[in-house]
Design an enzyme around this catalytic site. Structure first.
Site, PDB file in Angstrom:
ATOM      1  N   SER A  84       0.859  -1.186   0.000  1.00 59.13           N
ATOM      2  CA  SER A  84       0.000   0.000   0.000  1.00 59.13           C
ATOM      3  C   SER A  84       0.895   1.235   0.000  1.00 59.13           C
ATOM      4  O   SER A  84       2.087   1.141   0.329  1.00 59.13           O
ATOM      5  CB  SER A  84      -0.836  -0.027   1.285  1.00 59.13           C
ATOM      6  OG  SER A  84      -1.456   1.207   1.525  1.00 59.13           O
TER       7      SER A  84
ATOM      8  N   TYR B 213      -1.792  -1.602  10.413  1.00 56.29           N
ATOM      9  CA  TYR B 213      -1.817  -1.627   8.946  1.00 56.29           C
ATOM     10  C   TYR B 213      -0.490  -1.111   8.373  1.00 56.29           C
ATOM     11  O   TYR B 213       0.128  -1.753   7.516  1.00 56.29           O
ATOM     12  CB  TYR B 213      -2.997  -0.769   8.453  1.00 56.29           C
ATOM     13  CG  TYR B 213      -3.280  -0.903   6.977  1.00 56.29           C
ATOM     14  CD1 TYR B 213      -4.036  -1.958   6.478  1.00 56.29           C
ATOM     15  CD2 TYR B 213      -2.803   0.040   6.062  1.00 56.29           C
ATOM     16  CE1 TYR B 213      -4.308  -2.082   5.120  1.00 56.29           C
ATOM     17  CE2 TYR B 213      -3.069  -0.081   4.704  1.00 56.29           C
ATOM     18  CZ  TYR B 213      -3.830  -1.138   4.239  1.00 56.29           C
ATOM     19  OH  TYR B 213      -4.089  -1.257   2.888  1.00 56.29           O
TER      20      TYR B 213
HETATM   21  P1  NAD Z   1     -11.614  -5.819   0.031  1.00 55.64           P
HETATM   22  O1  NAD Z   1     -12.190  -5.696   1.391  1.00 55.64           O
HETATM   23  O2  NAD Z   1     -12.439  -5.508  -1.163  1.00 55.64           O
HETATM   24  O3  NAD Z   1     -10.997  -7.262  -0.205  1.00 55.64           O
HETATM   25  C1  NAD Z   1     -10.342  -7.931   0.789  1.00 55.64           C
HETATM   26  C2  NAD Z   1     -10.356  -9.378   0.406  1.00 55.64           C
HETATM   27  O4  NAD Z   1      -9.685 -10.096   1.426  1.00 55.64           O
HETATM   28  C3  NAD Z   1     -11.760  -9.964   0.272  1.00 55.64           C
HETATM   29  O5  NAD Z   1     -11.773 -10.861  -0.816  1.00 55.64           O
HETATM   30  C4  NAD Z   1     -11.947 -10.716   1.581  1.00 55.64           C
HETATM   31  O6  NAD Z   1     -12.800 -11.841   1.417  1.00 55.64           O
HETATM   32  C5  NAD Z   1     -10.523 -11.156   1.839  1.00 55.64           C
HETATM   33  N1  NAD Z   1     -10.252 -11.451   3.236  1.00 55.64           N
HETATM   34  C6  NAD Z   1     -10.448 -10.666   4.308  1.00 55.64           C
HETATM   35  N2  NAD Z   1     -10.114 -11.338   5.412  1.00 55.64           N
HETATM   36  C7  NAD Z   1      -9.690 -12.567   5.012  1.00 55.64           C
HETATM   37  C8  NAD Z   1      -9.218 -13.708   5.681  1.00 55.64           C
HETATM   38  N3  NAD Z   1      -9.092 -13.734   7.011  1.00 55.64           N
HETATM   39  N4  NAD Z   1      -8.878 -14.791   4.954  1.00 55.64           N
HETATM   40  C9  NAD Z   1      -9.011 -14.794   3.605  1.00 55.64           C
HETATM   41  N5  NAD Z   1      -9.447 -13.733   2.921  1.00 55.64           N
HETATM   42  C10 NAD Z   1      -9.791 -12.628   3.622  1.00 55.64           C
HETATM   43  O7  NAD Z   1     -10.303  -4.925   0.093  1.00 55.64           O
HETATM   44  P2  NAD Z   1      -9.320  -4.363  -1.017  1.00 55.64           P
HETATM   45  O8  NAD Z   1      -9.346  -2.898  -0.865  1.00 55.64           O
HETATM   46  O9  NAD Z   1      -9.533  -4.969  -2.330  1.00 55.64           O
HETATM   47  O10 NAD Z   1      -7.928  -4.850  -0.389  1.00 55.64           O
HETATM   48  C11 NAD Z   1      -7.108  -5.823  -0.962  1.00 55.64           C
HETATM   49  C12 NAD Z   1      -5.693  -5.541  -0.549  1.00 55.64           C
HETATM   50  O11 NAD Z   1      -5.266  -4.295  -1.071  1.00 55.64           O
HETATM   51  C13 NAD Z   1      -5.485  -5.468   0.965  1.00 55.64           C
HETATM   52  O12 NAD Z   1      -4.282  -6.092   1.322  1.00 55.64           O
HETATM   53  C14 NAD Z   1      -5.395  -3.965   1.202  1.00 55.64           C
HETATM   54  O13 NAD Z   1      -4.642  -3.680   2.337  1.00 55.64           O
HETATM   55  C15 NAD Z   1      -4.694  -3.517  -0.055  1.00 55.64           C
HETATM   56  N6  NAD Z   1      -4.865  -2.096  -0.369  1.00 55.64           N
HETATM   57  C16 NAD Z   1      -6.109  -1.567  -0.566  1.00 55.64           C
HETATM   58  C17 NAD Z   1      -6.205  -0.223  -0.881  1.00 55.64           C
HETATM   59  C18 NAD Z   1      -7.521   0.437  -1.150  1.00 55.64           C
HETATM   60  O14 NAD Z   1      -7.563   1.677  -1.260  1.00 55.64           O
HETATM   61  N7  NAD Z   1      -8.607  -0.282  -1.287  1.00 55.64           N
HETATM   62  C19 NAD Z   1      -5.061   0.570  -0.980  1.00 55.64           C
HETATM   63  C20 NAD Z   1      -3.825  -0.025  -0.772  1.00 55.64           C
HETATM   64  C21 NAD Z   1      -3.736  -1.362  -0.463  1.00 55.64           C
END
Ligand code: NAD
Length: 260
Positions: free
Chosen positions: A142, A155
């Protein structure tokens, strides 16, 4: 481009993980989709993904905060496809609180999902990658892997840690056909971020759209959300021959967030 290869994308039932899984399916890769539970919705997601390319799609229910679930997911994948060529460690969660009020159980859970799960998936995938002398480790960190924000201690620590872990993997595999890299997104409008926007709107009494605009203006100079498709296409690039000498690095897609 990825026909005959097998990828695991953790946390791929929504958001960024689903975007990356979509791009890999479009490249004819076999893709393992992972979420905590199998539901009608995950069945539909897998059926839709299955239509995108000539590769197979397999769903694996696994709570990645639990080591035995990770081990089962990896061994089921091996049984179905023979080996894993590409791992995308994407599953992650957020919890927002000042350090002194941060629930220690939430700290442990967040670190186990955001950081330790990636370690275990890499640990279990690397022997097959080494045997084939080809592999791609793609870890989703991130902007918070490079800079901090208040109230996000677990985080920020986990995402900084993931970048370090990826660099170690890159060095340990440097003389092989394996690469290990980190993708660092800025704000992407997924359920994880939508929750934070709704929390802000609840607190301020302003609309969700006003809060979404403010969230972007505070950090992301482009004032646009990054899309799951842009991140999916970046993952495909990392799997290409063009990126075979790119290892131990971070690809930052954050609209200028960390340039400030
Ligand atoms: P999201 O909530 O849409 O997706 C998260 C996914 O992780 C889902 O498929 C959920 O089912 C799964 N998940 C959650 N807990 C779990 C567990 N215990 N076991 C297995 N699967 C699990 O979130 P997102 O925004 O798509 O995030 C995905 C990644 O991207 C994360 O690592 C997040 O930190 C990172 N990220 C997101 C952003 C953003 O702005 N959305 C920015 C930077 C990094």
């Amino acid at each position: 481009m990825l026909s005959g290869k097998t990828a695991i994308v953790t946390g791929s039932t929504s958001g960024i993980g689903l975007g990356i899984a979509t791009s890999l399916c479009e490249q004819n890769c076999n893709v393992v989709i992972n979420g905590r539970k199998q539901t009608e919705q995950t069945d539909k997601i897998c059926a839709d993904l299955d239509k995108l390319g000539s590769g197979k799609v397999l769903f694996q229910a696994a709570d990645l905060s639990k080591l035995d679930h990770i081990e089962t997911m990896m061994s089921n994948t091996k049984q179905e496809f023979g080996s894993v060529d590409i791992v995308v460690n994407n599953a992650g969660m957020q919890h927002v609180s000042p350090i002194e009020d941060f629930d220690p159980e939430k700290w442990d859970l967040l670190l186990s999902l955001n950081l330790s799960a990636a370690f275990h998936v890499m640990r279990l995938a690397l022997p097959d990658m080494k045997a084939k002398n080809w592999g791609r480790v793609i870890n989703v960190s991130s902007a918070h892997g490079q800079v901090a924000s208040v109230n996000k201690s677990a985080y920020v620590a986990s995402k900084h840690g993931l970048i370090g872990l990826t660099k170690v993997c890159a060095l340990e595999t440097a003389e092989t056909g394996i690469t290990a890299n980190t993708i660092c997104p800025g704000w992407v409008r997924t359920p994880l971020v939508e929750d934070q926007i709704v929390m802000r709107a609840d607190k301020s009494g302003r609309t969700v759209e006003e809060e979404a605009k403010d969230l972007l203006s505070e950090k992301q100079p482009s004032k646009e959300f990054v899309t799951p498709k842009q991140l999916g296409d970046t993952a495909v690039y990392l799997c290409s021959d063009a990126a075979s000498q790119m290892t131990g690095t971070t690809l930052t897609l954050d609209g200028g967030w960390t340039a400030q």
